[in-house]
Structure formats: structure tokens, C-alpha cells
Design a protein around this motif. Structure first.
Motif, PDB file in Angstrom:
ATOM      1  N   PRO A   4       0.819  -1.220   0.000  1.00 11.14           N
ATOM      2  CA  PRO A   4       0.000   0.000   0.000  1.00 11.14           C
ATOM      3  C   PRO A   4       0.853   1.271   0.000  1.00 11.14           C
ATOM      4  CG  PRO A   4      -0.915  -1.600   1.516  1.00 11.14           C
ATOM      5  CD  PRO A   4       0.407  -2.148   1.053  1.00 11.14           C
ATOM      6  N   LEU A   5       1.969   1.248   0.705  1.00 10.00           N
ATOM      7  CA  LEU A   5       2.842   2.415   0.738  1.00 10.00           C
ATOM      8  C   LEU A   5       3.435   2.688  -0.644  1.00 10.00           C
ATOM      9  CD1 LEU A   5       4.204   4.676   2.260  1.00 10.00           C
ATOM     10  CD2 LEU A   5       5.964   3.053   2.989  1.00 10.00           C
ATOM     11  N   GLU A   6       3.840   1.641  -1.352  1.00 11.19           N
ATOM     12  CA  GLU A   6       4.379   1.812  -2.705  1.00 11.19           C
ATOM     13  C   GLU A   6       3.314   2.364  -3.652  1.00 11.19           C
ATOM     14  OE1 GLU A   6       7.774  -1.656  -2.933  1.00 11.19           O
ATOM     15  OE2 GLU A   6       5.673  -2.240  -3.108  1.00 11.19           O
ATOM     16  N   ILE A   7       2.090   1.891  -3.503  1.00  9.91           N
ATOM     17  CA  ILE A   7       0.995   2.383  -4.345  1.00  9.91           C
ATOM     18  C   ILE A   7       0.714   3.848  -4.036  1.00  9.91           C
ATOM     19  CG2 ILE A   7      -1.466   2.148  -4.853  1.00  9.91           C
ATOM     20  CD1 ILE A   7      -1.089  -0.882  -4.352  1.00  9.91           C
ATOM     21  N   ALA A   8       0.686   4.203  -2.766  1.00  8.92           N
ATOM     22  CA  ALA A   8       0.446   5.598  -2.384  1.00  8.92           C
ATOM     23  C   ALA A   8       1.550   6.503  -2.915  1.00  8.92           C
ATOM     24  CB  ALA A   8       0.339   5.710  -0.867  1.00  8.92           C
ATOM     25  N   ARG A   9       2.788   6.042  -2.861  1.00 10.16           N
ATOM     26  CA  ARG A   9       3.899   6.849  -3.395  1.00 10.16           C
ATOM     27  C   ARG A   9       3.794   7.004  -4.907  1.00 10.16           C
ATOM     28  NH1 ARG A   9       8.548   4.498   0.586  1.00 10.16           N
ATOM     29  NH2 ARG A   9       8.197   6.004   2.254  1.00 10.16           N
ATOM     30  N   ALA A  10       3.380   5.956  -5.585  1.00 13.67           N
ATOM     31  CA  ALA A  10       3.194   6.039  -7.035  1.00 13.67           C
ATOM     32  C   ALA A  10       2.080   7.027  -7.365  1.00 13.67           C
ATOM     33  CB  ALA A  10       2.874   4.662  -7.607  1.00 13.67           C
ATOM     34  N   LEU A  11       1.008   6.967  -6.619  1.00 12.27           N
ATOM     35  CA  LEU A  11      -0.096   7.891  -6.821  1.00 12.27           C
ATOM     36  C   LEU A  11       0.352   9.325  -6.571  1.00 12.27           C
ATOM     37  CD1 LEU A  11      -3.063   8.521  -7.304  1.00 12.27           C
ATOM     38  CD2 LEU A  11      -3.501   7.951  -4.927  1.00 12.27           C
ATOM     39  N   THR A  12       1.138   9.531  -5.544  1.00 10.28           N
ATOM     40  CA  THR A  12       1.665  10.862  -5.253  1.00 10.28           C
ATOM     41  C   THR A  12       2.462  11.387  -6.431  1.00 10.28           C
ATOM     42  OG1 THR A  12       1.723  10.442  -2.882  1.00 10.28           O
ATOM     43  CG2 THR A  12       3.168  12.169  -3.694  1.00 10.28           C
ATOM     44  N   SER A  13       3.310  10.550  -6.997  1.00 12.87           N
ATOM     45  CA  SER A  13       4.119  10.964  -8.145  1.00 12.87           C
ATOM     46  C   SER A  13       3.248  11.339  -9.334  1.00 12.87           C
ATOM     47  CB  SER A  13       5.081   9.839  -8.553  1.00 12.87           C
ATOM     48  OG  SER A  13       5.979   9.571  -7.519  1.00 12.87           O
ATOM     49  N   VAL A  14       2.237  10.537  -9.603  1.00  7.96           N
ATOM     50  CA  VAL A  14       1.340  10.806 -10.729  1.00  7.96           C
ATOM     51  C   VAL A  14       0.637  12.146 -10.530  1.00  7.96           C
ATOM     52  CG1 VAL A  14      -0.825  10.094 -11.834  1.00  7.96           C
ATOM     53  CG2 VAL A  14       0.967   8.408 -11.384  1.00  7.96           C
ATOM     54  N   LEU A  15       0.062  12.340  -9.352  1.00  6.64           N
ATOM     55  CA  LEU A  15      -0.706  13.562  -9.118  1.00  6.64           C
ATOM     56  C   LEU A  15       0.188  14.793  -9.053  1.00  6.64           C
ATOM     57  CD1 LEU A  15      -3.438  12.304  -6.643  1.00  6.64           C
ATOM     58  CD2 LEU A  15      -3.633  12.746  -9.090  1.00  6.64           C
ATOM     59  N   ALA A  20       1.662  19.934 -11.522  1.00  8.25           N
ATOM     60  CA  ALA A  20       2.867  20.773 -11.537  1.00  8.25           C
ATOM     61  C   ALA A  20       2.651  22.105 -12.249  1.00  8.25           C
ATOM     62  CB  ALA A  20       4.022  20.016 -12.185  1.00  8.25           C
ATOM     63  N   ASP A  21       1.741  22.156 -13.192  1.00  6.30           N
ATOM     64  CA  ASP A  21       1.486  23.390 -13.931  1.00  6.30           C
ATOM     65  C   ASP A  21       0.372  24.170 -13.232  1.00  6.30           C
ATOM     66  OD1 ASP A  21       0.979  25.435 -15.704  1.00  6.30           O
ATOM     67  OD2 ASP A  21       0.417  24.132 -17.381  1.00  6.30           O
ATOM     68  N   PRO A  22       0.742  25.215 -12.483  1.00 10.40           N
ATOM     69  CA  PRO A  22      -0.271  25.952 -11.723  1.00 10.40           C
ATOM     70  C   PRO A  22      -1.258  26.717 -12.608  1.00 10.40           C
ATOM     71  CG  PRO A  22       1.861  27.029 -11.526  1.00 10.40           C
ATOM     72  CD  PRO A  22       2.082  25.753 -12.286  1.00 10.40           C
ATOM     73  N   SER A  23      -0.921  26.914 -13.870  1.00 13.78           N
ATOM     74  CA  SER A  23      -1.833  27.638 -14.754  1.00 13.78           C
ATOM     75  C   SER A  23      -2.874  26.719 -15.395  1.00 13.78           C
ATOM     76  CB  SER A  23      -1.043  28.360 -15.849  1.00 13.78           C
ATOM     77  OG  SER A  23      -0.409  27.429 -16.698  1.00 13.78           O
ATOM     78  N   ALA A  24      -2.698  25.422 -15.253  1.00 16.23           N
ATOM     79  CA  ALA A  24      -3.651  24.479 -15.840  1.00 16.23           C
ATOM     80  C   ALA A  24      -4.938  24.464 -15.018  1.00 16.23           C
ATOM     81  CB  ALA A  24      -3.052  23.079 -15.892  1.00 16.23           C
ATOM     82  N   ARG A  31      -7.024   6.034 -17.759  1.00 12.21           N
ATOM     83  CA  ARG A  31      -7.818   5.011 -17.058  1.00 12.21           C
ATOM     84  C   ARG A  31      -6.975   4.338 -15.971  1.00 12.21           C
ATOM     85  NH1 ARG A  31     -12.567   2.759 -18.033  1.00 12.21           N
ATOM     86  NH2 ARG A  31     -12.970   0.656 -17.301  1.00 12.21           N
ATOM     87  N   GLY A  32      -5.707   4.057 -16.286  1.00  8.97           N
ATOM     88  CA  GLY A  32      -4.817   3.434 -15.313  1.00  8.97           C
ATOM     89  C   GLY A  32      -4.554   4.328 -14.109  1.00  8.97           C
ATOM     90  N   GLU A  33      -4.368   5.619 -14.364  1.00 10.33           N
ATOM     91  CA  GLU A  33      -4.139   6.567 -13.267  1.00 10.33           C
ATOM     92  C   GLU A  33      -5.378   6.688 -12.384  1.00 10.33           C
ATOM     93  OE1 GLU A  33      -0.966   9.420 -15.642  1.00 10.33           O
ATOM     94  OE2 GLU A  33      -3.108   9.824 -15.791  1.00 10.33           O
ATOM     95  N   ALA A  34      -6.539   6.725 -13.016  1.00  9.24           N
ATOM     96  CA  ALA A  34      -7.784   6.791 -12.246  1.00  9.24           C
ATOM     97  C   ALA A  34      -7.973   5.520 -11.419  1.00  9.24           C
ATOM     98  CB  ALA A  34      -8.971   7.010 -13.183  1.00  9.24           C
ATOM     99  N   ALA A  35      -7.627   4.370 -11.992  1.00  9.69           N
ATOM    100  CA  ALA A  35      -7.733   3.107 -11.257  1.00  9.69           C
ATOM    101  C   ALA A  35      -6.785   3.098 -10.059  1.00  9.69           C
ATOM    102  CB  ALA A  35      -7.434   1.927 -12.180  1.00  9.69           C
TER     103      ALA A  35
END
Length: 56
Positions: A4-15, A20-24, A31-35
Motif C-alpha cells: 500500500p505504501l508503494e501504491i500511495a507513493r506512485a499515486l503521489t508521483s502521478v498527481l 505541476a502546472d499551476p496555470s492548468a 484510465r490506469g491513473e484513475a484506477a
């Protein structure tokens, strides 16, 4: 199977990368990221439910 910790860290990296772009004004998740997000959220909910000792 990742922990679970590895998954949470991966999710953190994705998000973090997506946000990262504050103007977006909007971001898109694949679909994979949402899953991945859903899996982490469900894991947290299950963990909290198990910790309270009730099934609701």
C-alpha cells in the motif's frame, strides 16, 4: 504485488506531475491513473473501517 505504501507513493508521483502546472485549469487522468487513485482510496477506506471495528 506492491505494498500500500508503494501504491500511495506512485499515486503521489502521478498527481504531483499532473498538478505541476499551476496555470492548468484542468488535468486529465488516464484510465490506469484513475484506477490507481481509486485503489488507494478504497484501501484507505477499508483500513479505516477495519480500525473502527464496525462494518459501516
Amino acid at each position: 504485488m506492491p505494498s500500500p505504501l508503494e501504491i500511495a507513493r506512485a499515486l503521489t508521483s502521478v498527481l504531483e506531475a499532473k498538478l505541476a502546472d499551476p496555470s492548468a485549469e484542468r488535468i486529465e487522468l488516464s484510465r490506469g491513473e484513475a484506477a490507481l487513485c481509486l485503489g488507494v482510496i478504497n484501501g484507505v477506506a477499508e483500513n479505516l473501517t477495519a480500525g473502527t471495528g464496525n462494518g459501516s
